[in-house]
Design a protein around this motif. Structure first.
Motif, short mmCIF file in Angstrom:
data_model
loop_
_atom_site.label_atom_id
_atom_site.label_comp_id
_atom_site.label_asym_id
_atom_site.label_seq_id
_atom_site.Cartn_x
_atom_site.Cartn_y
_atom_site.Cartn_z
N GLY A 246 -4.07 80.62 83.94
CA GLY A 246 -5.23 80.06 84.64
C GLY A 246 -5.06 78.56 84.82
O GLY A 246 -3.95 78.04 84.96
N THR A 247 -6.18 77.85 84.77
CA THR A 247 -6.19 76.40 85.00
C THR A 247 -6.78 75.71 83.78
O THR A 247 -8.01 75.64 83.63
CB THR A 247 -7.01 76.05 86.26
N PRO A 248 -5.95 75.17 82.88
CA PRO A 248 -6.51 74.44 81.74
C PRO A 248 -7.30 73.20 82.17
O PRO A 248 -8.35 72.91 81.58
CB PRO A 248 -5.26 74.05 80.92
N PHE A 249 -6.80 72.46 83.18
CA PHE A 249 -7.58 71.31 83.65
C PHE A 249 -7.21 71.05 85.12
O PHE A 249 -6.13 71.44 85.59
CB PHE A 249 -7.33 70.06 82.81
N SER A 250 -8.12 70.35 85.82
CA SER A 250 -7.87 69.92 87.21
C SER A 250 -8.63 68.63 87.45
O SER A 250 -9.73 68.42 86.93
CB SER A 250 -8.34 70.98 88.21
N TYR A 251 -8.00 67.74 88.24
CA TYR A 251 -8.60 66.46 88.62
C TYR A 251 -8.63 66.40 90.15
O TYR A 251 -7.59 66.52 90.81
CB TYR A 251 -7.79 65.29 88.06
N PRO B 140 -12.27 62.80 96.34
CA PRO B 140 -12.87 63.19 97.62
C PRO B 140 -11.85 63.53 98.70
O PRO B 140 -12.09 64.42 99.51
CB PRO B 140 -13.70 61.95 98.01
N SER B 141 -10.72 62.85 98.73
CA SER B 141 -9.75 63.09 99.79
C SER B 141 -8.67 64.11 99.42
O SER B 141 -7.88 64.49 100.27
CB SER B 141 -9.07 61.77 100.19
N GLN B 142 -8.63 64.55 98.14
CA GLN B 142 -7.59 65.48 97.71
C GLN B 142 -8.13 66.29 96.53
O GLN B 142 -8.42 65.74 95.46
CB GLN B 142 -6.33 64.72 97.29
N SER B 143 -8.26 67.61 96.75
CA SER B 143 -8.79 68.45 95.67
C SER B 143 -7.74 68.74 94.61
O SER B 143 -8.08 69.10 93.48
CB SER B 143 -9.31 69.77 96.26
N ASN B 144 -6.46 68.61 94.94
CA ASN B 144 -5.38 68.87 93.98
C ASN B 144 -4.65 67.57 93.65
O ASN B 144 -3.44 67.45 93.80
CB ASN B 144 -4.39 69.90 94.56
N GLU B 145 -5.40 66.59 93.17
CA GLU B 145 -4.77 65.31 92.81
C GLU B 145 -3.91 65.48 91.57
O GLU B 145 -2.75 65.08 91.53
CB GLU B 145 -5.85 64.25 92.61
N ILE B 146 -4.44 66.11 90.51
CA ILE B 146 -3.66 66.48 89.31
C ILE B 146 -4.17 67.85 88.86
O ILE B 146 -5.37 68.00 88.58
CB ILE B 146 -3.80 65.47 88.16
N VAL B 147 -3.29 68.83 88.76
CA VAL B 147 -3.69 70.19 88.36
C VAL B 147 -2.58 70.78 87.49
O VAL B 147 -1.39 70.67 87.83
CB VAL B 147 -3.94 71.10 89.59
N LEU B 148 -2.98 71.41 86.38
CA LEU B 148 -2.08 72.22 85.57
C LEU B 148 -2.52 73.67 85.74
O LEU B 148 -3.66 74.02 85.36
CB LEU B 148 -2.14 71.80 84.10
N LEU B 149 -1.66 74.51 86.31
CA LEU B 149 -2.10 75.82 86.79
C LEU B 149 -1.00 76.86 86.56
O LEU B 149 0.18 76.59 86.80
CB LEU B 149 -2.44 75.74 88.28
#
Length: 487
Positions: free
Chosen positions: A322-327, A330-339
Motif C-alpha cells: 500500500g502507501t505508507p506515506f504520501s506528500y 497543489p501543482s503535483q499530487s505525487n511530489e513524494i510517495v512511497l508506494l
C-alpha cells in the motif's frame, strides 16, 4: 415641322422637276411668280411654299401689273425653287449619277425616319389612352363619397379631356383636371389619416378601460406576483440546501471524531492504559484497508533540495504494502510517495518520477525503513533495518521539493489532501516518522535502526501533538526497541 416637310418636298421637286418639258414661257412666269412671292409678307411666304406661287398671289390680294395671270404649274405641294436653298435645274443641266444616288439615299433615310416617328407617335397615343383609362377609373372611384364626410374635400370630377386651349393645336393641357383632382383627393385622405392618428391616443387615454383590457392587466399582475413568489421560494431552497450541506459536513466530521474516540477506547481496553510518557512513544494503527482511515501531519515541508525520511512500519496486508506515506502539493499530487500497489515492487516517486526499491516488508514484522535523495544528479538510496539495499541516480534530477503541501500517512493522494483509493491504502502500524533536510550518513541510519541513537528529524519530528488520525485510525503506545526485539 412644316419647314421640315417643305425641305423634303423641295428636294423631291429638285430631283424630279415637273416643268422640264414645259415651255420657256412657263418657266419665266414661274420666275415672275417667285419674285412676286418674295415681295409678300413673312406670313404669306409659308403659304406659298405649300400651295405654289399662283395660289399665293391669288391669296395675297393685288396682282403684279404687266400681263395676264399665268396658269399654276402645281395645284398643291409645289416647292418654289430658290437659288440659295434649292436651285432649279436649267434646261441644259441635270443631276449627275453620284448626286442622284446620294439624294435617293437621303430620301430613303428620311422615309425611314418618318416611319419611325409615326410608330413612336402610335405608341405614345396608346400610352396616352391607357393612362386616360386609368385616370377615368381613379376619377370614378373618387366620385363615390367616402365614410365620415370626407367627400366634401374632393371637388366634383370634370371630364377626362378638357377643351383645347388657344394655340395648342388641339392637344390636351399639360396637367389634366383629373390629375389635379386625384392629387387633391390623396391630400385630403392623408389629412384625414393624420387627424385620426392624432385623435387615437387622446381617445385611448380618455376612454374607460374595456373588460378585455382589465382582464389582461389582472393577468399580468397575477403573473408578476407568481414570479416573485417563485423567486423567493428558489432563494429559500438554495439557502436550505447550503445549510443542509454544511450540517452534513459537520455531522460527518463529528461522526469521524466519535469513531476515532471509540477506537482509541477499544485499543485501551484491549492493550491496557496508554503508559507512554515521551511524546514520540506512540504508533498509528490502521486496521482495515479502506479510503477513509489515515493520519495527517499538521506540519508541512519547506522547499527541499535533499531529504531523508525514516520510519518504523509493520504491514498486515495480504497483497501489496500500500502507501505508507504520501506528500502532495497543489501543482503535483505525487511530489513524494512511497508506494507498493498490487504485484508491483515498492516504489519511490519524486515529482511523479519512479525508482524501484529492492525492499521486502511483507512478513508482518516491524522494520526500520529509510529513503534518502538529493537533487544533485538525482541520487537516491534505500535502507531496511539499517542496511543499504539499493541506490541509484537520475531520479528527478535538479528538482526542488515544493513547499506548503500535505503529508498523509496510510493513503495515496490523487488531489491535495484527498481522493484516496482503497486499493492503494496501507494496512498495519506506523511509528517514528521523521524528515531531515539532507542525506543522513549510513552510520546514522544504522544507529537509528539499532536504537542506539535518539536523533530527531530537523524538519518533521514524530510528536503526538503533530499527528491527527481520521476515519477510525488510532494511536497506541510504542517502544521502538522493545517492539523490534519482539519482532
Amino acid at each position: 415641322m412644316l419647314a421640315f416637310l417643305g425641305a423634303i418636298i423641295c428636294i423631291i421637286a429638285s430631283v424630279h422637276p415637273a416643268g422640264t418639258a414645259a415651255p420657256a414661257a412657263a418657266a419665266a412666269a414661274a420666275d415672275n411668280d417667285s419674285a412676286a412671292a418674295a415681295l409678300l409678307p413673312a406670313a404669306d411666304k409659308g403659304l406659298g411654299a405649300l400651295h405654289g406661287p399662283a395660289e399665293a398671289l391669288a391669296s395675297a390680294g393685288p396682282r403684279l401689273p404687266g400681263g395676264p395671270q399665268p396658269p399654276p404649274l402645281f395645284s398643291r405641294f409645289v416647292c418654289t425653287p430658290l437659288s440659295a436653298e434649292c436651285p432649279a435645274a436649267g434646261p441644259g443641266t441635270g443631276p449627275g449619277p453620284e448626286e442622284l444616288l446620294a439624294l435617293r439615299s437621303a430620301a430613303a433615310q428620311l422615309r425611314r425616319t418618318a416611319l419611325e416617328q409615326k410608330e413612336r407617335i402610335r405608341m405614345d397615343q396608346e400610352t396616352i389612352r391607357e393612362l386616360t383609362g386609368k385616370l377615368s377609373r381613379c376619377e370614378g372611384g373618387l366620385r363615390a363619397p367616402p365614410a365620415g364626410g370626407a367627400a366634401a374635400a374632393v371637388p366634383p370630377a370634370a371630364g377626362l379631356r378638357a377643351a383645347p386651349r388657344p394655340g395648342t393645336m388641339g392637344h390636351p393641357p399639360a396637367e389634366p383636371p383629373a390629375v389635379r383632382e386625384l392629387e387633391e383627393a390623396v391630400r385630403a385622405l392623408q389629412d384625414r389619416i393624420d387627424r385620426i392618428e392624432q385623435e387615437l391616443p387622446a381617445r385611448t387615454n380618455g376612454s374607460a378601460p374595456t373588460a378585455p383590457a382589465l382582464a389582461r392587466d389582472a393577468l399580468h399582475t397575477k403573473m408578476e406576483q407568481l414570479e416573485e413568489q417563485l423567486l423567493s421560494k428558489i432563494l429559500t431552497l438554495q439557502k436550505e440546501r447550503q445549510a443542509a450541506n454544511t450540517d452534513r459536513n459537520q455531522h460527518q466530521h463529528d461522526i469521524e471524531k466519535e469513531l476515532s474516540s471509540l477506537q482509541n477506547r477499544v485499543t485501551e481496553l484491549e492493550h491496557g492504559p496508554q503508559g507512554y510518557s515521551p511524546p514520540d512513544a506512540f504508533k498509528v494503527t490502521i486496521p482495515v484497508q479502506n479510503n477513509y482511515m489515515y493520519a495527517r501531519m499538521k506540519k508541512s515541508l519547506p522547499e527541499l533540495y535533499a531529504f531523508t525520511i525514516c520510519m518504523w512500519l509493520k504491514s498486515k496486508a495480504l497483497g501489496g504494502l500500500g502507501t505508507p506515506f504520501s506528500y502532495s502539493v497543489p501543482s503535483q499530487s505525487n511530489e513524494i510517495v512511497l508506494l507498493e500497489w498490487g504485484s508491483n515492487p515498492l516504489e519511490l516517486l519524486i515529482n511523479d518520477k519512479v525508482a524501484q526499491l529492492p525492499l521486502s516488508l511483507k512478513d508482518k514484522a516491524w522494520h526500520h525503513v529509510c529513503v534518502a535523495w538529493t537533487t544533485r544528479d538525482g541520487k537516491w538510496s534505500a535502507y531496511q533495518d539499517g542496511e543499504q539495499r539499493g541506490a541509484g541516480e537520475n531520479l528527478a534530477s535538479w528538482h526542488a521539493i515544493k513547499p506548503q503541501g500535505v503529508i498523509i500517512l496510510g493513503q495515496e493522494q490523487d488531489t491535495l489532501g484527498g481522493r484516496f483509493d482503497a486499493t492503494q491504502a496501507f494496512v498495519g502500524e506506523l511509528a517514528q516518522f521523521s524528515v531531515w533536510d539532507h542525506m543522513l550518513a549510513p552510520a546514522e541510519i544504522l544507529a537509528l535502526a539499532n536504537c542506539t541513537s535518539r536523533l530527531q528529524g530537523n524538519v518533521i519530528q514524530w510528536d503526538d501533538q503533530a499527528v491527527e488520525v481520521f476515519g477510525g485510525a488510532s494511536k497506541g503506545s510504542f517502544a521502538a526497541c522493545e517492539e523490534g526485539r519482539k519482532a
